[in-house]
Design an enzyme around this catalytic site. Structure first.
Site, short mmCIF file in Angstrom:
data_model
loop_
_atom_site.label_atom_id
_atom_site.label_comp_id
_atom_site.label_asym_id
_atom_site.label_seq_id
_atom_site.Cartn_x
_atom_site.Cartn_y
_atom_site.Cartn_z
N GLU A 47 4.10 -37.99 54.89
CA GLU A 47 5.31 -37.79 55.70
C GLU A 47 4.97 -36.80 56.82
O GLU A 47 4.18 -35.86 56.61
CB GLU A 47 6.40 -37.20 54.80
CG GLU A 47 7.62 -36.65 55.51
CD GLU A 47 8.50 -35.79 54.59
OE1 GLU A 47 7.97 -35.07 53.71
OE2 GLU A 47 9.73 -35.86 54.75
N ASN A 110 13.34 -38.91 60.56
CA ASN A 110 12.10 -38.69 59.82
C ASN A 110 11.61 -40.08 59.46
O ASN A 110 12.17 -40.73 58.58
CB ASN A 110 12.41 -37.84 58.56
CG ASN A 110 11.15 -37.44 57.82
OD1 ASN A 110 10.11 -38.07 57.98
ND2 ASN A 110 11.25 -36.41 57.00
N LYS A 127 13.97 -42.13 57.01
CA LYS A 127 14.30 -41.48 55.74
C LYS A 127 15.81 -41.44 55.51
O LYS A 127 16.58 -40.98 56.34
CB LYS A 127 13.73 -40.07 55.75
CG LYS A 127 13.82 -39.32 54.43
CD LYS A 127 13.07 -38.00 54.54
CE LYS A 127 13.05 -37.22 53.25
NZ LYS A 127 12.27 -35.93 53.40
N GLU A 146 15.94 -30.24 56.96
CA GLU A 146 15.93 -31.66 57.32
C GLU A 146 17.32 -32.17 57.67
O GLU A 146 17.48 -33.02 58.54
CB GLU A 146 15.32 -32.50 56.21
CG GLU A 146 13.82 -32.26 56.02
CD GLU A 146 13.19 -33.29 55.15
OE1 GLU A 146 12.67 -32.92 54.08
OE2 GLU A 146 13.19 -34.47 55.51
N CYS A 171 9.27 -39.10 50.91
CA CYS A 171 9.43 -37.85 50.19
C CYS A 171 10.61 -37.79 49.21
O CYS A 171 10.54 -38.37 48.15
CB CYS A 171 9.47 -36.69 51.19
SG CYS A 171 9.02 -35.17 50.39
N ASN A 196 5.98 -34.12 51.71
CA ASN A 196 5.67 -32.70 51.88
C ASN A 196 6.55 -32.00 50.85
O ASN A 196 7.77 -31.88 51.08
CB ASN A 196 6.07 -32.17 53.27
CG ASN A 196 5.19 -32.68 54.39
OD1 ASN A 196 4.41 -31.93 54.95
ND2 ASN A 196 5.32 -33.94 54.75
#
Ligand code: ING
Length: 318
Positions: A47, A110, A127, A146, A171, A196
């Site tokens: 990611e 993302n 994401k 995020e 993720c 991550n």
């Protein structure tokens, strides 16, 4: 008859805040050459693989935030990776921060892309499950913003590539069983997931010792319960003062880990995956059409959070 995809988990060690795209792309290309030398058809990167994991910091200046985003893919610095992939005839899955304009509105996602052996982007995923928080929370050793820096994507698609049905997640998505099931219902045979993941989770430090266990638990469950391979790839190690788990691995439809990285640096783990091994799970234990009872699953879609019945009235839990 077998349908082999030889896949590499292309794990990255830390990326410094000052690292240039060109320096990072050189590391990605080195892993791609190594994977190609081992006969791989495909390499999966983490990611946000082009920059340091910037959501660990609170920024006020939007221009500084946007310096971590890509406006084009490929762009000048990333074109070399696409060129090498086409030259070697190897596909790749790459996570990055995407800035795009939709109907005149700037959107930030993302994002992960799947690029086939001709260098063509064959699938794009944004994401869905954005973890962390949206406001600055100074009590934390590090932020996880995020929810502030990205918008959620619209869902989980699959693509026919590499001789099978391929899907992606990113993720935190890997922790939610819905992620795998939505793709499982589309016949997915390999789910590629970059991540991550800090060892320390500020809201629940008591979970820290279990971070590697939880990492494998959720991906192994997702693989087995949907009869699919799962490739989980870390950005690992001590990055700008925050230690991230490694644990990059390739998991078969049995749920078994069939390959894994041994370090927390730039490293490939690889496996020769026969996609036909998915069939025995999809046709028996997880034959969805024969066994599932969706008429009983309504709450999964209708209800976002928990509500419980207490004193006869539905009480919304805070
Ligand atoms: N990182 C972490 C992840 O889901 C996290 C955030 C860590 C959530 C630990 C819960 C527990 O792996 C990203 N980038 O989603």
């Amino acid at each position: 008859m077998a349908r082999f995809v030889t896949v590499a988990a292309g794990q990255l060690g830390p990326i410094a805040r000052t690292a240039t795209r060109t320096e990072v792309v050189a590391r990605l290309m080195a892993l791609m050459r190594e994977a190609n030398g081992c006969g791989c058809d495909l390499i999966v990167y983490p990611e946000l693989a082009l920059t340091t994991f910037f959501p660990r910091w609170y920024f006020e200046d939007q221009a500084e935030i946007d310096s971590f985003f890509e406006r084009e893919m490929p762009a000048a610095e990333t074109q070399a990776l696409f060129d090498l992939a086409r030259e070697l005839g190897i596909g790749f899955c790459l996570g990055y921060a995407e800035l795009t304009v939709e109907a005149g509105i700037v959107r930030r996602y993302n994002t992960s892309i799947l690029v086939d052996q001709s260098g063509t982007i064959t699938l794009k995923y944004r994401k869905v499950h954005l973890p962390g928080h949206a406001e600055h929370e100074p009590w934390r050793k590090f932020q996880h913003l995020e929810k502030r820096y990205f918008e959620p994507g619209s869902g989980f698609d699959v693509a026919s590539a590499f001789g099978g049905v391929m899907g992606m997640a990113i993720c935190n998505d890997r922790r939610w069983s819905e992620t795998y099931r939505v793709m499982g219902l589309q016949g997915v045979e390999m789910v590629m997931i970059g991540y991550n993941t800090p060892v320390h989770n500020p809201p629940a430090p008591e979970h820290d010792d279990l971070s590697l266990f939880h990492n494998h638990l959720v991906m192994q469950a997702g693989a087995y319960q949907n009869g699919t391979f799962v490739v989980g790839v870390a950005k690992a190690g001590l990055e700008e003062g925050v230690d991230h788990i490694g644990g990059s691995c390739i998991i078969g439809p049995s749920g078994e880990i069939i390959a894994r990285c041994a370090t927390k640096g730039d490293e490939i783990a690889l496996a020769r995956c026969d996609l036909d091994l998915c069939n025995s799970y999809k046709r028996t234990t997880f034959n969805f059409d024969v066994h599932r009872q969706p008429q009983t699953y309504g709450l999964i879609v209708e209800r976002k959070g928990v509500t419980t019945m207490a004193d006869g009235a539905a009480v919304k839990r805070e």
